[in-house]
Scaffold this motif. Structure first.
Motif, PDB file in Angstrom:
ATOM      1  N   LYS A 222       0.812  -1.117  -0.074  1.00 12.33           N
ATOM      2  CA  LYS A 222      -0.007  -0.036  -0.017  1.00 12.33           C
ATOM      3  C   LYS A 222       1.030   1.403  -0.075  1.00 12.33           C
ATOM      4  CE  LYS A 222      -2.950  -1.593   3.593  1.00 12.33           C
ATOM      5  NZ  LYS A 222      -3.518  -1.369   4.646  1.00 12.33           N
ATOM      6  N   TYR A 223       2.102   1.047   0.468  1.00 12.20           N
ATOM      7  CA  TYR A 223       3.151   2.238   0.549  1.00 12.20           C
ATOM      8  C   TYR A 223       4.351   2.212  -0.636  1.00 12.20           C
ATOM      9  CZ  TYR A 223       0.719   2.171   5.163  1.00 12.20           C
ATOM     10  OH  TYR A 223      -0.268   2.251   6.186  1.00 12.20           O
ATOM     11  N   LEU A 224       4.668   0.959  -0.804  1.00 12.03           N
ATOM     12  CA  LEU A 224       5.810   0.809  -1.537  1.00 12.03           C
ATOM     13  C   LEU A 224       5.651   0.015  -2.717  1.00 12.03           C
ATOM     14  CD1 LEU A 224       8.138  -0.162   1.602  1.00 12.03           C
ATOM     15  CD2 LEU A 224       8.354   1.988   0.359  1.00 12.03           C
ATOM     16  N   LYS A 225       6.605   0.451  -3.667  1.00  7.53           N
ATOM     17  CA  LYS A 225       6.117  -0.068  -5.029  1.00  7.53           C
ATOM     18  C   LYS A 225       7.283  -1.363  -5.271  1.00  7.53           C
ATOM     19  CE  LYS A 225       6.232   4.248  -7.133  1.00  7.53           C
ATOM     20  NZ  LYS A 225       6.920   5.338  -7.519  1.00  7.53           N
ATOM     21  N   ASN A 226       8.150  -1.694  -4.425  1.00  9.89           N
ATOM     22  CA  ASN A 226       8.940  -2.909  -4.703  1.00  9.89           C
ATOM     23  C   ASN A 226       9.123  -3.599  -3.336  1.00  9.89           C
ATOM     24  OD1 ASN A 226      11.029  -4.588  -5.312  1.00  9.89           O
ATOM     25  ND2 ASN A 226      12.611  -2.910  -6.093  1.00  9.89           N
ATOM     26  N   VAL A 227       8.261  -4.506  -3.003  1.00  5.83           N
ATOM     27  CA  VAL A 227       8.469  -5.265  -1.975  1.00  5.83           C
ATOM     28  C   VAL A 227       8.278  -6.838  -2.246  1.00  5.83           C
ATOM     29  CG1 VAL A 227       7.080  -5.876   0.410  1.00  5.83           C
ATOM     30  CG2 VAL A 227       6.555  -3.747  -0.734  1.00  5.83           C
ATOM     31  N   SER A 228       9.430  -7.604  -1.497  1.00  4.29           N
ATOM     32  CA  SER A 228       9.491  -8.993  -1.691  1.00  4.29           C
ATOM     33  C   SER A 228       9.206  -9.661  -0.431  1.00  4.29           C
ATOM     34  CB  SER A 228      10.772  -9.383  -2.494  1.00  4.29           C
ATOM     35  OG  SER A 228      11.868  -8.535  -1.779  1.00  4.29           O
ATOM     36  N   ILE A 229       9.123 -10.843  -0.320  1.00  2.00           N
ATOM     37  CA  ILE A 229       8.951 -11.684   0.893  1.00  2.00           C
ATOM     38  C   ILE A 229       9.892 -12.903   0.672  1.00  2.00           C
ATOM     39  CG2 ILE A 229       6.837 -10.999   1.662  1.00  2.00           C
ATOM     40  CD1 ILE A 229       5.584 -13.233   0.421  1.00  2.00           C
ATOM     41  N   LEU A 230      10.601 -13.341   1.847  1.00  2.00           N
ATOM     42  CA  LEU A 230      11.358 -14.624   1.772  1.00  2.00           C
ATOM     43  C   LEU A 230      11.052 -15.388   3.038  1.00  2.00           C
ATOM     44  CD1 LEU A 230      14.096 -15.986   0.747  1.00  2.00           C
ATOM     45  CD2 LEU A 230      15.340 -14.770   2.508  1.00  2.00           C
ATOM     46  N   HIS A 231      10.330 -16.542   3.029  1.00  4.86           N
ATOM     47  CA  HIS A 231      10.119 -17.258   4.095  1.00  4.86           C
ATOM     48  C   HIS A 231      10.384 -18.854   3.474  1.00  4.86           C
ATOM     49  CE1 HIS A 231       6.381 -18.633   1.804  1.00  4.86           C
ATOM     50  NE2 HIS A 231       6.777 -17.573   1.125  1.00  4.86           N
ATOM     51  N   GLN A 232       9.981 -19.656   4.478  1.00  6.37           N
ATOM     52  CA  GLN A 232      10.337 -21.070   4.320  1.00  6.37           C
ATOM     53  C   GLN A 232      10.008 -21.708   2.913  1.00  6.37           C
ATOM     54  OE1 GLN A 232       8.216 -23.492   7.106  1.00  6.37           O
ATOM     55  NE2 GLN A 232       9.813 -25.104   7.183  1.00  6.37           N
ATOM     56  N   GLY A 233       8.684 -21.359   2.501  1.00  9.44           N
ATOM     57  CA  GLY A 233       8.266 -21.818   1.126  1.00  9.44           C
ATOM     58  C   GLY A 233       8.838 -21.184  -0.122  1.00  9.44           C
ATOM     59  N   THR A 234       9.745 -20.130   0.158  1.00  9.36           N
ATOM     60  CA  THR A 234      10.358 -19.755  -0.920  1.00  9.36           C
ATOM     61  C   THR A 234      11.464 -20.657  -1.653  1.00  9.36           C
ATOM     62  OG1 THR A 234      10.178 -17.569   0.208  1.00  9.36           O
ATOM     63  CG2 THR A 234      11.565 -17.394  -1.819  1.00  9.36           C
ATOM     64  N   GLN A 235      11.537 -20.916  -3.024  1.00 16.89           N
ATOM     65  CA  GLN A 235      12.328 -21.779  -3.568  1.00 16.89           C
ATOM     66  C   GLN A 235      13.735 -20.849  -4.029  1.00 16.89           C
ATOM     67  OE1 GLN A 235      12.233 -24.856  -4.619  1.00 16.89           O
ATOM     68  NE2 GLN A 235      10.546 -25.297  -3.688  1.00 16.89           N
ATOM     69  N   LEU A 236      14.806 -21.496  -3.576  1.00 17.22           N
ATOM     70  CA  LEU A 236      15.916 -20.890  -3.995  1.00 17.22           C
ATOM     71  C   LEU A 236      16.236 -20.977  -5.387  1.00 17.22           C
ATOM     72  CD1 LEU A 236      19.236 -21.209  -1.622  1.00 17.22           C
ATOM     73  CD2 LEU A 236      18.060 -19.112  -2.217  1.00 17.22           C
ATOM     74  N   LYS A 237      16.891 -19.891  -6.086  1.00 24.26           N
ATOM     75  CA  LYS A 237      16.817 -19.782  -7.587  1.00 24.26           C
ATOM     76  C   LYS A 237      18.042 -20.349  -7.884  1.00 24.26           C
ATOM     77  CE  LYS A 237      13.054 -16.824  -8.417  1.00 24.26           C
ATOM     78  NZ  LYS A 237      12.866 -15.657  -7.657  1.00 24.26           N
ATOM     79  N   TYR A 238      19.068 -20.364  -6.887  1.00 19.81           N
ATOM     80  CA  TYR A 238      20.686 -20.519  -7.297  1.00 19.81           C
ATOM     81  C   TYR A 238      21.052 -21.112  -6.172  1.00 19.81           C
ATOM     82  CZ  TYR A 238      20.406 -16.748  -3.939  1.00 19.81           C
ATOM     83  OH  TYR A 238      20.120 -16.071  -2.864  1.00 19.81           O
ATOM     84  N   LYS A 239      22.319 -21.718  -6.365  1.00 23.11           N
ATOM     85  CA  LYS A 239      23.004 -22.750  -5.606  1.00 23.11           C
ATOM     86  C   LYS A 239      24.008 -21.936  -4.907  1.00 23.11           C
ATOM     87  CE  LYS A 239      25.838 -27.056  -5.796  1.00 23.11           C
ATOM     88  NZ  LYS A 239      25.142 -27.452  -4.694  1.00 23.11           N
ATOM     89  N   VAL A 240      24.276 -22.316  -3.492  1.00 22.79           N
ATOM     90  CA  VAL A 240      25.137 -21.717  -2.516  1.00 22.79           C
ATOM     91  C   VAL A 240      26.402 -22.802  -2.094  1.00 22.79           C
ATOM     92  CG1 VAL A 240      25.438 -20.350  -0.611  1.00 22.79           C
ATOM     93  CG2 VAL A 240      23.378 -19.941  -1.940  1.00 22.79           C
ATOM     94  N   ASN A 241      27.147 -22.249  -2.351  1.00 19.69           N
ATOM     95  CA  ASN A 241      28.490 -23.228  -1.918  1.00 19.69           C
ATOM     96  C   ASN A 241      29.350 -22.681  -0.774  1.00 19.69           C
ATOM     97  OD1 ASN A 241      27.801 -24.903  -4.289  1.00 19.69           O
ATOM     98  ND2 ASN A 241      29.464 -23.613  -5.535  1.00 19.69           N
ATOM     99  N   GLU A 242      29.831 -23.682   0.171  1.00 21.80           N
ATOM    100  CA  GLU A 242      30.503 -23.104   1.199  1.00 21.80           C
ATOM    101  C   GLU A 242      31.964 -23.048   0.751  1.00 21.80           C
ATOM    102  OE1 GLU A 242      30.699 -25.800   4.792  1.00 21.80           O
ATOM    103  OE2 GLU A 242      30.942 -23.905   5.797  1.00 21.80           O
ATOM    104  N   ILE A 243      32.656 -22.086   0.813  1.00 28.14           N
ATOM    105  CA  ILE A 243      34.195 -21.932   0.468  1.00 28.14           C
ATOM    106  C   ILE A 243      35.091 -22.226   1.933  1.00 28.14           C
ATOM    107  CG2 ILE A 243      35.813 -20.282  -0.282  1.00 28.14           C
ATOM    108  CD1 ILE A 243      33.989 -21.352  -2.324  1.00 28.14           C
ATOM    109  N   TYR A 244      34.527 -21.553   3.069  1.00 28.76           N
ATOM    110  CA  TYR A 244      35.252 -21.600   4.250  1.00 28.76           C
ATOM    111  C   TYR A 244      34.263 -21.633   5.354  1.00 28.76           C
ATOM    112  CZ  TYR A 244      38.127 -20.661   8.310  1.00 28.76           C
ATOM    113  OH  TYR A 244      38.746 -20.735   9.514  1.00 28.76           O
TER     114      TYR A 244
END
Ligand code: SF4
Length: 244
Positions: A222-244
């Protein structure tokens, strides 16, 4: 002091440096304390912290990687003496786009930082005090305005915690951000209770449901043009690797 954990996303060409300096806040369920390893990693059960690296050691880990962005996060990077020297080194050596994730309690002005994401925990004084242990939400809000006026790339985040930091409070935060610029991106994260990835005792607060997340997003829109949410059901679109 220094970075204790490094993760890398090859698709995004992005590195995350997690710092362990300490923090001015004592947030309930602090993500950096209860989930010290990147929560995007697939192996969620290992939660031990590594020894902190020197600037030289961080550079040696990053040298073989193809990356363009570095995100500085964890237990408040602005409190860590290695943060700015490391940001300057990476800018000079790898020309990285440097992004700071901060609680906003300290204003940082520095050429080596290209983008700042301020976590606004609460605006209502009593909620802010109970949640963070500090009593000056206006300090975060003033610093937020300073960052905006400095023309740095700015975005912001909050956490929805049912029964604690609810939709009404998120709506107030969205209203504040809009009073500065309704185009500033705002992400709302669903709370992750303590005890999910570790043996800490079970939290008195729970995760928000998908429906609660959807409703809080609509309220902020209602106030902002660019709002997103991140929660348990959000699918990750990229892979994350541990370097250290
Ligand atoms: S500001 Fe961030 S690091 Fe500091 S206590 Fe809160 S959640 Fe933890």
């Amino acid at each position: 002091m220094g970075a204790y954990h490094i993760t890398y996303s090859p698709e995004l060409k992005e590195v995350c440096l997690h710092f362990d300096a300490g923090c001015q806040f004592r947030c309930h369920g602090c993500i950096a304390r209860y989930h010290p390893r990147d929560c995007h990693l697939e192996e969620k059960h290992k939660q031990d912290e590594n020894k902190s690296l020197s600037i030289k050691e961080v550079v040696a880990y990053l040298e073989p990687l193809d990356f363009k962005k570095t995100i500085f996060l964890g237990r408040e990077p602005t409190m860590d003496p290695d943060f700015l020297p490391l940001a300057r080194t990476l800018k000079e050596k790898f020309s990285t786009h440097n992004i700071l994730l901060t609680n906003g309690y300290k204003y940082i002005t520095e050429k080596a930082i290209n983008e700042v994401c301020v976590g606004i925990k609460a605006i209502t004084k009593e909620i802010f005090r109970r949640f963070t242990g500090q009593d000056k939400p206006e300090k975060v809000l003033e610093n937020f305005k300073k960052h905006y006026n400095s023309c740095i790339v700015l975005r912001t985040e909050s956490i929805l915690i049912p029964g604690y930091i609810d939709k009404d409070e998120i709506e107030k935060i969205a209203g504040f951000i809009a009073s500065i610029d309704s185009a500033i991106p705002y992400r709302i994260d669903g709370y992750i209770p303590t005890g999910v990835y570790s043996s800490d005792k079970i939290d008195i607060f729970r995760r928000p449901t998908e429906d609660e997340m959807r409703k809080v997003k609509e309220a902020a829109q209602k106030y902002l043009k660019n709002v997103s949410i991140l929660h348990q059901g959000t699918q990750l679109k990229y892979k994350v690797n541990e370097i250290y």
